[in-house]
Write a protein that holds these residues in place. Structure first.
Motif, PDB file in Angstrom:
ATOM      1  N   GLN A  84     -10.942 -10.611  10.325  1.00 14.63           N
ATOM      2  CA  GLN A  84     -12.279  -9.787  10.020  1.00 14.63           C
ATOM      3  C   GLN A  84     -12.750  -9.772  11.686  1.00 14.63           C
ATOM      4  O   GLN A  84     -12.852 -10.220  12.606  1.00 14.63           O
ATOM      5  N   THR A  85     -13.596  -8.395  11.949  1.00 16.79           N
ATOM      6  CA  THR A  85     -14.184  -8.138  13.176  1.00 16.79           C
ATOM      7  C   THR A  85     -15.617  -7.692  13.053  1.00 16.79           C
ATOM      8  O   THR A  85     -16.016  -7.396  11.544  1.00 16.79           O
ATOM      9  N   GLU A  86     -16.504  -7.886  13.870  1.00 16.39           N
ATOM     10  CA  GLU A  86     -17.879  -7.593  13.737  1.00 16.39           C
ATOM     11  C   GLU A  86     -18.513  -7.252  15.086  1.00 16.39           C
ATOM     12  O   GLU A  86     -18.010  -7.713  16.277  1.00 16.39           O
ATOM     13  N   ILE A  87     -19.065  -6.069  15.131  1.00 15.57           N
ATOM     14  CA  ILE A  87     -19.912  -5.712  16.157  1.00 15.57           C
ATOM     15  C   ILE A  87     -21.213  -6.640  16.342  1.00 15.57           C
ATOM     16  O   ILE A  87     -22.110  -6.237  15.456  1.00 15.57           O
ATOM     17  N   ARG A  88     -21.722  -7.023  17.492  1.00 19.81           N
ATOM     18  CA  ARG A  88     -23.089  -7.790  17.636  1.00 19.81           C
ATOM     19  C   ARG A  88     -23.319  -7.059  19.024  1.00 19.81           C
ATOM     20  O   ARG A  88     -22.930  -7.406  20.109  1.00 19.81           O
ATOM     21  N   GLY A  89     -24.390  -6.220  18.658  1.00 16.99           N
ATOM     22  CA  GLY A  89     -24.864  -5.523  20.057  1.00 16.99           C
ATOM     23  C   GLY A  89     -23.995  -4.547  20.717  1.00 16.99           C
ATOM     24  O   GLY A  89     -23.334  -3.633  19.986  1.00 16.99           O
ATOM     25  N   ASP A  90     -23.489  -4.743  21.893  1.00 15.78           N
ATOM     26  CA  ASP A  90     -22.366  -4.197  22.596  1.00 15.78           C
ATOM     27  C   ASP A  90     -21.080  -4.723  22.499  1.00 15.78           C
ATOM     28  O   ASP A  90     -20.249  -4.096  23.090  1.00 15.78           O
ATOM     29  N   ASP A  91     -21.072  -5.942  21.927  1.00 14.03           N
ATOM     30  CA  ASP A  91     -19.878  -6.826  21.959  1.00 14.03           C
ATOM     31  C   ASP A  91     -18.895  -6.814  20.558  1.00 14.03           C
ATOM     32  O   ASP A  91     -19.809  -6.682  19.534  1.00 14.03           O
ATOM     33  N   ASP A 118     -17.669  -0.459  24.259  1.00 20.61           N
ATOM     34  CA  ASP A 118     -17.352   0.679  24.965  1.00 20.61           C
ATOM     35  C   ASP A 118     -15.932   0.562  25.382  1.00 20.61           C
ATOM     36  O   ASP A 118     -15.317   1.438  25.669  1.00 20.61           O
ATOM     37  N   GLU A 119     -15.913  -0.538  26.072  1.00 20.94           N
ATOM     38  CA  GLU A 119     -14.268  -0.689  26.667  1.00 20.94           C
ATOM     39  C   GLU A 119     -13.062  -0.599  25.782  1.00 20.94           C
ATOM     40  O   GLU A 119     -12.132  -0.022  25.782  1.00 20.94           O
ATOM     41  N   LEU A 120     -13.520  -1.348  24.483  1.00 21.53           N
ATOM     42  CA  LEU A 120     -12.326  -1.467  23.597  1.00 21.53           C
ATOM     43  C   LEU A 120     -12.244  -0.030  22.930  1.00 21.53           C
ATOM     44  O   LEU A 120     -10.953   0.200  22.355  1.00 21.53           O
ATOM     45  N   LYS A 121     -13.114   0.746  22.831  1.00 24.26           N
ATOM     46  CA  LYS A 121     -13.048   1.898  22.139  1.00 24.26           C
ATOM     47  C   LYS A 121     -12.165   2.926  22.875  1.00 24.26           C
ATOM     48  O   LYS A 121     -11.532   4.121  22.438  1.00 24.26           O
TER      49      LYS A 121
END
Length: 126
Positions: free
Chosen positions: A106-113, A24-27
């Motif tokens: 590579q990036t990956e979303i895990r839960g809220d992180d 949410d912060e990074l968006k």
């Protein structure tokens, strides 16, 4: 560690998944500079709902600040355009029509992180 001819060299670190921050912060910013401990500065791009890209922050052409570039959709793929000389790089592959290649991670979303596969830990601040 020494090679067969006696020269010293350090082994390359093995990439690991490192926490970048809360999604949410990074968006909140489409482009931002982040930092890799003992490594190059990186550029993090937010391009679509829950889609992040991570690259080296310097353009391979002439070291332009890619975190200040424009994200564009070209033929259904996201690209970053360098603000200095307008070289464009595919954010997934790092390829450009000029033949230059931008290092991508590579990036990956895990839960809220959000996590990134990098050689060293990353941080939003130095």
């Amino acid at each position: 560690m020494a090679s067969a001819d006696g020269a010293n060299f350090e082994s390359q670190p093995k990439p690991n998944w490192h926490l970048v921050g809360k999604v949410d912060e990074l968006k909140q910013k489409p482009c931002r500079k982040i930092y890799m401990k003992n490594g190059p500065s990186l550029a993090l791009f937010y391009a679509a709902p829950d889609t992040f890209f991570l690259t080296n922050s310097s353009c391979p052409h002439n070291k332009g600040p890619l975190e200040q570039g424009d994200i564009e959709d070209i033929d259904g793929r996201y690209h970053i355009t360098c603000p200095l000389h307008f070289y464009s790089f595919d954010l997934t592959s790092g390829m450009s029509r000029s033949g230059l290649v931008l290092k991508t991670y590579q990036t990956e979303i895990r839960g809220d992180d959000l996590y990134a596969l990098t050689d060293h830990p990353v941080s939003l601040t130095r």
